[in-house]
Design a protein around this motif. Structure first.
Motif, PDB file in Angstrom:
ATOM      1  N   ALA A 153      -2.319   6.681 -19.164  1.00 41.48           N
ATOM      2  CA  ALA A 153      -1.458   6.952 -18.004  1.00 41.48           C
ATOM      3  C   ALA A 153      -2.484   7.086 -16.935  1.00 41.48           C
ATOM      4  N   ILE A 154      -3.443   7.755 -16.937  1.00 39.38           N
ATOM      5  CA  ILE A 154      -4.285   7.782 -15.778  1.00 39.38           C
ATOM      6  C   ILE A 154      -5.021   6.392 -15.464  1.00 39.38           C
ATOM      7  N   SER A 155      -5.261   5.742 -16.606  1.00 35.18           N
ATOM      8  CA  SER A 155      -6.107   4.510 -16.363  1.00 35.18           C
ATOM      9  C   SER A 155      -4.952   3.362 -15.623  1.00 35.18           C
ATOM     10  N   GLN A 156      -3.765   3.564 -15.997  1.00 37.31           N
ATOM     11  CA  GLN A 156      -2.853   2.826 -15.435  1.00 37.31           C
ATOM     12  C   GLN A 156      -2.647   2.732 -13.921  1.00 37.31           C
ATOM     13  N   HIS A 157      -2.486   4.123 -13.612  1.00 37.51           N
ATOM     14  CA  HIS A 157      -2.646   4.597 -12.049  1.00 37.51           C
ATOM     15  C   HIS A 157      -3.866   3.987 -11.512  1.00 37.51           C
ATOM     16  N   LEU A 158      -5.076   4.290 -11.840  1.00 39.20           N
ATOM     17  CA  LEU A 158      -6.231   3.541 -11.319  1.00 39.20           C
ATOM     18  C   LEU A 158      -6.162   2.180 -11.273  1.00 39.20           C
ATOM     19  N   ARG A 159      -5.635   1.441 -12.347  1.00 40.18           N
ATOM     20  CA  ARG A 159      -5.803  -0.041 -12.386  1.00 40.18           C
ATOM     21  C   ARG A 159      -4.969  -0.612 -11.305  1.00 40.18           C
ATOM     22  N   LYS A 160      -3.608   0.161 -10.856  1.00 34.82           N
ATOM     23  CA  LYS A 160      -2.892  -0.255  -9.769  1.00 34.82           C
ATOM     24  C   LYS A 160      -3.723  -0.037  -8.467  1.00 34.82           C
ATOM     25  N   LEU A 161      -4.476   0.932  -8.453  1.00 35.89           N
ATOM     26  CA  LEU A 161      -5.246   1.185  -7.042  1.00 35.89           C
ATOM     27  C   LEU A 161      -6.376   0.413  -7.059  1.00 35.89           C
ATOM     28  N   ILE A 167       0.755  -1.237   0.086  1.00 36.49           N
ATOM     29  CA  ILE A 167      -0.051  -0.266  -0.198  1.00 36.49           C
ATOM     30  C   ILE A 167       0.806   1.282   0.154  1.00 36.49           C
ATOM     31  N   LEU A 168       1.906   1.301   0.797  1.00 35.62           N
ATOM     32  CA  LEU A 168       2.764   2.322   0.893  1.00 35.62           C
ATOM     33  C   LEU A 168       3.597   2.736  -0.314  1.00 35.62           C
ATOM     34  N   LYS A 169       3.971   1.674  -0.967  1.00 37.47           N
ATOM     35  CA  LYS A 169       4.680   1.644  -2.160  1.00 37.47           C
ATOM     36  C   LYS A 169       3.655   2.366  -3.322  1.00 37.47           C
ATOM     37  N   LEU A 170       2.383   1.713  -3.440  1.00 31.45           N
ATOM     38  CA  LEU A 170       1.617   2.442  -4.163  1.00 31.45           C
ATOM     39  C   LEU A 170       1.230   3.714  -4.064  1.00 31.45           C
ATOM     40  N   LEU A 171       1.011   4.026  -2.869  1.00 30.38           N
ATOM     41  CA  LEU A 171       0.917   5.571  -2.363  1.00 30.38           C
ATOM     42  C   LEU A 171       2.119   6.483  -2.338  1.00 30.38           C
ATOM     43  N   GLY A 172       3.245   5.712  -2.534  1.00 35.15           N
ATOM     44  CA  GLY A 172       4.398   6.749  -2.629  1.00 35.15           C
ATOM     45  C   GLY A 172       4.690   7.324  -4.000  1.00 35.15           C
ATOM     46  N   ASP A 173       3.660   7.026  -5.015  1.00 37.26           N
ATOM     47  CA  ASP A 173       3.744   7.719  -6.245  1.00 37.26           C
ATOM     48  C   ASP A 173       2.660   9.070  -5.726  1.00 37.26           C
ATOM     49  N   LYS A 174       3.352  10.252  -6.145  1.00 35.49           N
ATOM     50  CA  LYS A 174       2.431  11.546  -5.857  1.00 35.49           C
ATOM     51  C   LYS A 174       1.234  11.472  -6.473  1.00 35.49           C
ATOM     52  N   CYS A 199     -14.117  10.407 -12.506  1.00 38.26           N
ATOM     53  CA  CYS A 199     -13.992   9.687 -13.725  1.00 38.26           C
ATOM     54  C   CYS A 199     -12.514  10.123 -14.318  1.00 38.26           C
ATOM     55  N   VAL A 200     -12.511   9.280 -15.212  1.00 43.67           N
ATOM     56  CA  VAL A 200     -10.931   9.223 -15.933  1.00 43.67           C
ATOM     57  C   VAL A 200     -10.644  10.663 -16.509  1.00 43.67           C
ATOM     58  N   CYS A 201     -11.599  10.998 -17.135  1.00 43.12           N
ATOM     59  CA  CYS A 201     -11.625  12.292 -17.751  1.00 43.12           C
ATOM     60  C   CYS A 201     -11.357  13.453 -16.936  1.00 43.12           C
ATOM     61  N   GLU A 202     -11.797  13.341 -15.725  1.00 46.51           N
ATOM     62  CA  GLU A 202     -11.710  14.591 -14.556  1.00 46.51           C
ATOM     63  C   GLU A 202     -10.135  14.595 -14.249  1.00 46.51           C
ATOM     64  N   PHE A 203      -9.644  13.147 -13.900  1.00 48.57           N
ATOM     65  CA  PHE A 203      -8.203  12.904 -13.613  1.00 48.57           C
ATOM     66  C   PHE A 203      -7.278  13.482 -14.810  1.00 48.57           C
ATOM     67  N   VAL A 204      -7.728  13.170 -16.067  1.00 44.93           N
ATOM     68  CA  VAL A 204      -6.903  13.785 -17.262  1.00 44.93           C
ATOM     69  C   VAL A 204      -6.846  15.223 -17.205  1.00 44.93           C
ATOM     70  N   ALA A 205      -7.739  15.914 -16.668  1.00 47.88           N
ATOM     71  CA  ALA A 205      -7.858  17.673 -16.811  1.00 47.88           C
ATOM     72  C   ALA A 205      -7.066  17.786 -15.578  1.00 47.88           C
ATOM     73  N   ILE A 206      -7.020  17.314 -14.458  1.00 43.38           N
ATOM     74  CA  ILE A 206      -6.559  17.537 -13.330  1.00 43.38           C
ATOM     75  C   ILE A 206      -4.995  17.514 -13.588  1.00 43.38           C
ATOM     76  N   PHE A 207      -4.770  16.386 -13.942  1.00 41.34           N
ATOM     77  CA  PHE A 207      -3.084  16.109 -13.763  1.00 41.34           C
ATOM     78  C   PHE A 207      -2.695  16.138 -14.989  1.00 41.34           C
ATOM     79  N   LYS A 208      -3.387  16.771 -16.254  1.00 43.64           N
ATOM     80  CA  LYS A 208      -2.783  16.848 -17.523  1.00 43.64           C
ATOM     81  C   LYS A 208      -1.808  15.806 -17.977  1.00 43.64           C
ATOM     82  N   MET A 209      -2.468  14.750 -17.982  1.00 44.91           N
ATOM     83  CA  MET A 209      -1.805  13.633 -18.329  1.00 44.91           C
ATOM     84  C   MET A 209      -2.763  12.670 -19.207  1.00 44.91           C
ATOM     85  N   SER A 210      -2.247  11.770 -20.205  1.00 44.31           N
ATOM     86  CA  SER A 210      -2.854  11.186 -21.159  1.00 44.31           C
ATOM     87  C   SER A 210      -3.922  10.077 -20.255  1.00 44.31           C
ATOM     88  N   GLN A 211      -5.149   9.683 -20.974  1.00 41.50           N
ATOM     89  CA  GLN A 211      -6.268   8.865 -20.342  1.00 41.50           C
ATOM     90  C   GLN A 211      -5.405   7.330 -20.165  1.00 41.50           C
TER      91      GLN A 211
END
Length: 115
Positions: A51-59, A15-22, A37-49
């Motif tokens: 990339a956001i989906s990979q972060h969410l998949r890990k969580l 858990i701490l390793k996963l949450l160690g990513d900013k 939703c993913v599109c909101e995270f895309v807008a917040i983090f200014k990252m590709s869909q």
């Protein structure tokens, strides 16, 4: 002194390793008070869909977040039923509020851009 149930060190380490990513830590803080939703995270983090989906998949893989389909969109929230939620909650409690990111999305008309 209040006693609390301890968690497995291996699980805590994961858990701490996963949450160690900013990005993932910020996602969890946002999800503490807002379903997103993913599109909101895309807008917040200014990252590709993707990339956001990979972060969410890990969580999602270790069930820290859950998903709910609303129409054609999937919204994510913190899984408060997770056995280690007290650990996660205590970590998030010490972090600064991220509501400003949500307010920024609302001002840009992007808060619910996928409904």
């Amino acid at each position: 002194m209040k006693t609390t149930e301890s968690i497995d060190l291996q699980k805590a380490s994961q858990i701490l390793k996963l949450l160690g990513d900013k990005t993932r830590l910020t996602m969890m803080k946002l999800l503490e008070s807002h379903d997103c939703c993913v599109c909101e995270f895309v807008a917040i983090f200014k990252m590709s869909q993707p990339a956001i989906s990979q972060h969410l998949r890990k969580l999602r893989d270790i069930e820290l977040v859950k998903e709910e389909r609303r129409g054609q969109w999937i919204f994510y929230s913190i899984n408060q039923e997770h056995g280690d939620y007290p650990l996660i909650s205590s970590i998030l409690h010490h972090l600064p509020d991220q509501g400003g990111s949500i307010s920024d999305l609302e001002e840009q008309g992007l808060r619910v851009c996928c409904e």
